[in-house]
Write a protein that holds these residues in place. Structure first.
Motif, PDB file in Angstrom:
ATOM      1  N   ARG A   1       0.837  -1.210   0.000  1.00 30.15           N
ATOM      2  CA  ARG A   1       0.000   0.000   0.000  1.00 30.15           C
ATOM      3  C   ARG A   1       0.866   1.252   0.000  1.00 30.15           C
ATOM      4  O   ARG A   1       0.576   2.232  -0.701  1.00 30.15           O
ATOM      5  CB  ARG A   1      -0.925  -0.033   1.207  1.00 30.15           C
ATOM      6  CG  ARG A   1      -1.763   1.222   1.413  1.00 30.15           C
ATOM      7  CD  ARG A   1      -2.938   0.952   2.325  1.00 30.15           C
ATOM      8  NE  ARG A   1      -3.977   0.221   1.588  1.00 30.15           N
ATOM      9  CZ  ARG A   1      -5.022  -0.351   2.177  1.00 30.15           C
ATOM     10  NH1 ARG A   1      -5.155  -0.320   3.495  1.00 30.15           N
ATOM     11  NH2 ARG A   1      -5.929  -0.970   1.438  1.00 30.15           N
ATOM     12  N   ARG A   2       1.931   1.223   0.768  1.00 28.87           N
ATOM     13  CA  ARG A   2       2.810   2.397   0.827  1.00 28.87           C
ATOM     14  C   ARG A   2       3.484   2.646  -0.516  1.00 28.87           C
ATOM     15  O   ARG A   2       3.636   3.793  -0.950  1.00 28.87           O
ATOM     16  CB  ARG A   2       3.863   2.182   1.920  1.00 28.87           C
ATOM     17  CG  ARG A   2       4.711   3.410   2.182  1.00 28.87           C
ATOM     18  CD  ARG A   2       5.731   3.152   3.266  1.00 28.87           C
ATOM     19  NE  ARG A   2       6.603   4.305   3.457  1.00 28.87           N
ATOM     20  CZ  ARG A   2       7.834   4.239   3.921  1.00 28.87           C
ATOM     21  NH1 ARG A   2       8.343   3.062   4.251  1.00 28.87           N
ATOM     22  NH2 ARG A   2       8.571   5.327   4.044  1.00 28.87           N
ATOM     23  N   LEU A   3       3.917   1.587  -1.206  1.00 29.76           N
ATOM     24  CA  LEU A   3       4.531   1.750  -2.526  1.00 29.76           C
ATOM     25  C   LEU A   3       3.548   2.418  -3.493  1.00 29.76           C
ATOM     26  O   LEU A   3       3.910   3.364  -4.215  1.00 29.76           O
ATOM     27  CB  LEU A   3       4.964   0.393  -3.078  1.00 29.76           C
ATOM     28  CG  LEU A   3       6.197  -0.254  -2.457  1.00 29.76           C
ATOM     29  CD1 LEU A   3       6.357  -1.683  -2.972  1.00 29.76           C
ATOM     30  CD2 LEU A   3       7.452   0.563  -2.761  1.00 29.76           C
ATOM     31  N   ILE A   4       2.330   1.923  -3.529  1.00 27.00           N
ATOM     32  CA  ILE A   4       1.333   2.484  -4.451  1.00 27.00           C
ATOM     33  C   ILE A   4       1.052   3.940  -4.104  1.00 27.00           C
ATOM     34  O   ILE A   4       0.992   4.809  -4.988  1.00 27.00           O
ATOM     35  CB  ILE A   4       0.037   1.651  -4.409  1.00 27.00           C
ATOM     36  CG1 ILE A   4       0.304   0.214  -4.881  1.00 27.00           C
ATOM     37  CG2 ILE A   4      -1.048   2.295  -5.283  1.00 27.00           C
ATOM     38  CD1 ILE A   4      -0.864  -0.735  -4.681  1.00 27.00           C
ATOM     39  N   ARG A   5       0.907   4.239  -2.827  1.00 26.39           N
ATOM     40  CA  ARG A   5       0.561   5.605  -2.422  1.00 26.39           C
ATOM     41  C   ARG A   5       1.730   6.567  -2.594  1.00 26.39           C
ATOM     42  O   ARG A   5       1.511   7.748  -2.912  1.00 26.39           O
ATOM     43  CB  ARG A   5       0.046   5.594  -0.980  1.00 26.39           C
ATOM     44  CG  ARG A   5      -1.304   4.889  -0.874  1.00 26.39           C
ATOM     45  CD  ARG A   5      -1.903   4.928   0.520  1.00 26.39           C
ATOM     46  NE  ARG A   5      -3.257   4.362   0.492  1.00 26.39           N
ATOM     47  CZ  ARG A   5      -4.078   4.327   1.540  1.00 26.39           C
ATOM     48  NH1 ARG A   5      -3.687   4.830   2.700  1.00 26.39           N
ATOM     49  NH2 ARG A   5      -5.285   3.797   1.418  1.00 26.39           N
ATOM     50  N   ARG A   6       2.941   6.094  -2.416  1.00 24.07           N
ATOM     51  CA  ARG A   6       4.093   6.968  -2.690  1.00 24.07           C
ATOM     52  C   ARG A   6       4.157   7.310  -4.176  1.00 24.07           C
ATOM     53  O   ARG A   6       4.466   8.452  -4.547  1.00 24.07           O
ATOM     54  CB  ARG A   6       5.397   6.275  -2.254  1.00 24.07           C
ATOM     55  CG  ARG A   6       5.686   6.382  -0.764  1.00 24.07           C
ATOM     56  CD  ARG A   6       6.837   5.482  -0.353  1.00 24.07           C
ATOM     57  NE  ARG A   6       8.067   5.782  -1.057  1.00 24.07           N
ATOM     58  CZ  ARG A   6       9.070   6.510  -0.577  1.00 24.07           C
ATOM     59  NH1 ARG A   6       8.970   7.058   0.631  1.00 24.07           N
ATOM     60  NH2 ARG A   6      10.170   6.700  -1.272  1.00 24.07           N
ATOM     61  N   ALA A   7       3.867   6.345  -5.025  1.00 21.82           N
ATOM     62  CA  ALA A   7       3.852   6.607  -6.462  1.00 21.82           C
ATOM     63  C   ALA A   7       2.756   7.603  -6.819  1.00 21.82           C
ATOM     64  O   ALA A   7       2.983   8.550  -7.594  1.00 21.82           O
ATOM     65  CB  ALA A   7       3.656   5.305  -7.233  1.00 21.82           C
ATOM     66  N   LEU A   8       1.563   7.413  -6.275  1.00 21.02           N
ATOM     67  CA  LEU A   8       0.451   8.325  -6.571  1.00 21.02           C
ATOM     68  C   LEU A   8       0.709   9.722  -6.015  1.00 21.02           C
ATOM     69  O   LEU A   8       0.344  10.725  -6.643  1.00 21.02           O
ATOM     70  CB  LEU A   8      -0.841   7.762  -5.982  1.00 21.02           C
ATOM     71  CG  LEU A   8      -1.417   6.550  -6.715  1.00 21.02           C
ATOM     72  CD1 LEU A   8      -2.522   5.907  -5.900  1.00 21.02           C
ATOM     73  CD2 LEU A   8      -1.933   6.950  -8.098  1.00 21.02           C
ATOM     74  N   THR A   9       1.367   9.807  -4.860  1.00 21.52           N
ATOM     75  CA  THR A   9       1.692  11.115  -4.291  1.00 21.52           C
ATOM     76  C   THR A   9       2.595  11.901  -5.233  1.00 21.52           C
ATOM     77  O   THR A   9       2.365  13.082  -5.513  1.00 21.52           O
ATOM     78  CB  THR A   9       2.379  10.954  -2.916  1.00 21.52           C
ATOM     79  OG1 THR A   9       1.472  10.338  -2.010  1.00 21.52           O
ATOM     80  CG2 THR A   9       2.812  12.298  -2.353  1.00 21.52           C
ATOM     81  N   ALA A  10       3.645  11.250  -5.734  1.00 21.98           N
ATOM     82  CA  ALA A  10       4.551  11.906  -6.683  1.00 21.98           C
ATOM     83  C   ALA A  10       3.823  12.274  -7.968  1.00 21.98           C
ATOM     84  O   ALA A  10       4.043  13.353  -8.540  1.00 21.98           O
ATOM     85  CB  ALA A  10       5.735  10.989  -6.985  1.00 21.98           C
ATOM     86  N   LEU A  11       2.952  11.402  -8.435  1.00 25.12           N
ATOM     87  CA  LEU A  11       2.215  11.648  -9.670  1.00 25.12           C
ATOM     88  C   LEU A  11       1.249  12.806  -9.523  1.00 25.12           C
ATOM     89  O   LEU A  11       1.199  13.720 -10.365  1.00 25.12           O
ATOM     90  CB  LEU A  11       1.456  10.380 -10.068  1.00 25.12           C
ATOM     91  CG  LEU A  11       0.432  10.484 -11.198  1.00 25.12           C
ATOM     92  CD1 LEU A  11       1.077  10.991 -12.470  1.00 25.12           C
ATOM     93  CD2 LEU A  11      -0.240   9.139 -11.421  1.00 25.12           C
ATOM     94  N   TRP A  12       0.465  12.818  -8.444  1.00 22.66           N
ATOM     95  CA  TRP A  12      -0.570  13.840  -8.287  1.00 22.66           C
ATOM     96  C   TRP A  12      -0.012  15.206  -7.911  1.00 22.66           C
ATOM     97  O   TRP A  12      -0.718  16.209  -7.988  1.00 22.66           O
ATOM     98  CB  TRP A  12      -1.592  13.371  -7.251  1.00 22.66           C
ATOM     99  CG  TRP A  12      -2.493  12.288  -7.805  1.00 22.66           C
ATOM    100  CD1 TRP A  12      -2.706  12.008  -9.123  1.00 22.66           C
ATOM    101  CD2 TRP A  12      -3.266  11.345  -7.064  1.00 22.66           C
ATOM    102  NE1 TRP A  12      -3.579  10.942  -9.254  1.00 22.66           N
ATOM    103  CE2 TRP A  12      -3.946  10.513  -8.001  1.00 22.66           C
ATOM    104  CE3 TRP A  12      -3.472  11.114  -5.704  1.00 22.66           C
ATOM    105  CZ2 TRP A  12      -4.798   9.487  -7.614  1.00 22.66           C
ATOM    106  CZ3 TRP A  12      -4.321  10.090  -5.319  1.00 22.66           C
ATOM    107  CH2 TRP A  12      -4.981   9.288  -6.258  1.00 22.66           C
ATOM    108  N   GLN A  13       1.254  15.263  -7.512  1.00 21.45           N
ATOM    109  CA  GLN A  13       1.863  16.567  -7.273  1.00 21.45           C
ATOM    110  C   GLN A  13       2.076  17.329  -8.576  1.00 21.45           C
ATOM    111  O   GLN A  13       2.175  18.554  -8.570  1.00 21.45           O
ATOM    112  CB  GLN A  13       3.193  16.405  -6.531  1.00 21.45           C
ATOM    113  CG  GLN A  13       3.015  16.111  -5.044  1.00 21.45           C
ATOM    114  CD  GLN A  13       4.333  16.025  -4.324  1.00 21.45           C
ATOM    115  OE1 GLN A  13       4.980  14.986  -4.284  1.00 21.45           O
ATOM    116  NE2 GLN A  13       4.760  17.132  -3.750  1.00 21.45           N
ATOM    117  N   VAL A  14       2.155  16.624  -9.698  1.00 22.71           N
ATOM    118  CA  VAL A  14       2.358  17.295 -10.990  1.00 22.71           C
ATOM    119  C   VAL A  14       1.162  17.141 -11.922  1.00 22.71           C
ATOM    120  O   VAL A  14       1.041  17.861 -12.911  1.00 22.71           O
ATOM    121  CB  VAL A  14       3.623  16.753 -11.704  1.00 22.71           C
ATOM    122  CG1 VAL A  14       4.861  17.016 -10.860  1.00 22.71           C
ATOM    123  CG2 VAL A  14       3.495  15.275 -12.027  1.00 22.71           C
TER     124      VAL A  14
END
Length: 399
Positions: free
Chosen positions: A295-308
């Protein structure tokens, strides 16, 4: 060499020298193992390294998928990955470390075509070199062997002592580095970061007792590991592991879909690919254990993605990319539904849950009194009350 040719060269080299190929194990360790994931090639072989006879014999070779959460914060540089493959060879009480490094140099030089002039070795230097074990002297045999082979040697301490935990298997190791900078090699692995660690030869000669003392093993072993992606980076002349042929399809797919800078591109590429492999081994997202790592891997990826790109969605990931990854790791098994379809469904479900969680978090921030950076108390409140760890707060900031 592409990754298939590289792997085949490695396996065949050791097969010709009496090693039996063994299959890769799951990232999920055997029942009763206290660790969350297989983190090294030797992990599934621990009972045999501790003394049990292996049914395939005393010389083994394989390619093992691994996952390391300890390197999570370093993902984004040129060499670290969460999920990676380890090329490994083992001597279970058969031949000594000097033979291992001789074969290692032969394979790197003649099999993979890396000139000796680009290589540097480190060996355990004992207490005088800062070694952590006062009763264990320098590995002079290994140092002399590398020197005989024409490879310069640096004596080291802490970095050349390997242990499997506070107790149990441990011993000295010798690391082989390759020069990745422009122009002729400079400095040593300890003074210049352009030396890339390539292959580790561990001499498992001791067992650490509960009181800290070292007991020599009745049957010393040799355990070697070389990161496949790092080797491919060198052989293919790439600037980083994300440019080798194993990672390049993912890197290109992510770059083509979302406007990320280089560090974020690497993080999203790594975390999404790693999530697919973890899902392929049967793990599902949860709030504890292996599921929380996923879950943390997926959410870290989405966090980086949604920042841009607030409209970015994992639905844009090519289905073929997911299927190819599962197939590479032998995880796309026949069933009522293709594995790629199931993985995609879980990823999109997690994206929806995380998006809903962030929406609630944004509402909390909108009701916040005062301006300026969040306080430690507010970070703690968001985590403990709303389940939002600090690292995901950037994705909640107002649009």
């Amino acid at each position: 060499m592409n990754h298939q040719e590289t792997t085949q060269t490695f396996i065949e080299f050791f097969r010709e020298r009496g090693h039996q190929p063994i299959p890769s194990s799951s990232l999920v360790p055997r029942p009763g193992d206290p660790v969350l994931f297989t983190s090294a090639g030797m992990h599934p072989l621990t009972p045999y390294l501790e003394g049990r006879p292996h049914p395939a014999g005393s010389r083994l070779v394989n390619v093992q998928r691994c996952l390391r959460t300890t390197d999570l914060d370093e993902v984004g540089d040129r060499s670290h990955l969460t999920v990676f493959e380890m090329l490994g060879s083992w001597s279970l009480g058969d031949y000594p470390g000097t033979q291992s490094v001789r074969w290692g140099l032969e394979l790197v030089r003649d099999g993979f075509g890396i000139p000796v002039s680009r290589l540097y070795a480190t060996v355990y230097g004992g207490p005088d070199a800062g070694g952590v074990e006062p009763g264990v002297g320098p590995d002079t045999d290994l140092a002399d062997t590398w020197a005989d082979l024409g490879v310069p040697v640096e004596l080291s301490g802490l970095d050349n002592w390997w242990s499997n935990g506070p107790t149990g298997l441990c011993g000295t190791d010798s690391e082989l580095f390759v020069w990745t900078g422009d122009g002729p090699p400079q400095g040593t692995p300890g003074t210049d970061g352009r030396w890339l660690e390539l292959w580790n030869h561990v001499l498992l000669r001791y067992w650490r007792l509960d009181d800290g003392r070292l007991k020599p093993l009745d049957r010393p072993n040799v355990d070697t590991g070389m990161g496949l992606e790092r080797l491919l980076t060198v052989l293919q002349g790439s600037d980083s592991v994300f440019g080798c042929d194993l990672l390049q399809p993912w890197t290109s797919a992510v770059r083509d879909r979302w406007p990320l800078d280089e560090t974020a591109l690497r993080l999203v590429t790594d975390h999404l690919r790693s999530s697919v492999v973890v899902l392929g081994d049967g793990v599902r997202p949860s709030n504890t254990g292996r599921g929380y790592v996923l879950r943390r891997l997926i959410r870290r990826a989405l966090t980086a993605l949604w920042q841009v790109d607030r409209a970015g969605t994992l639905e844009d990931l090519p289905s073929g990319l997911i299927t190819d990854t599962l197939r590479h790791f032998g995880q796309d098994t026949p069933g009522e539904r293709p594995g790629g379809e199931l993985v995609r469904e879980v990823l999109l479900g997690e994206q929806q849950r995380f998006g809903d969680l962030l929406s609630r978090g944004r509402e909390v921030l909108r009701r916040r009194r005062g301006t300026g950076p969040l306080t430690e108390e507010e970070f703690r409140y968001l985590h403990e009350t709303h389940g939002l760890p600090r690292e995901f707060v950037p994705a909640m900031l107002p649009e």
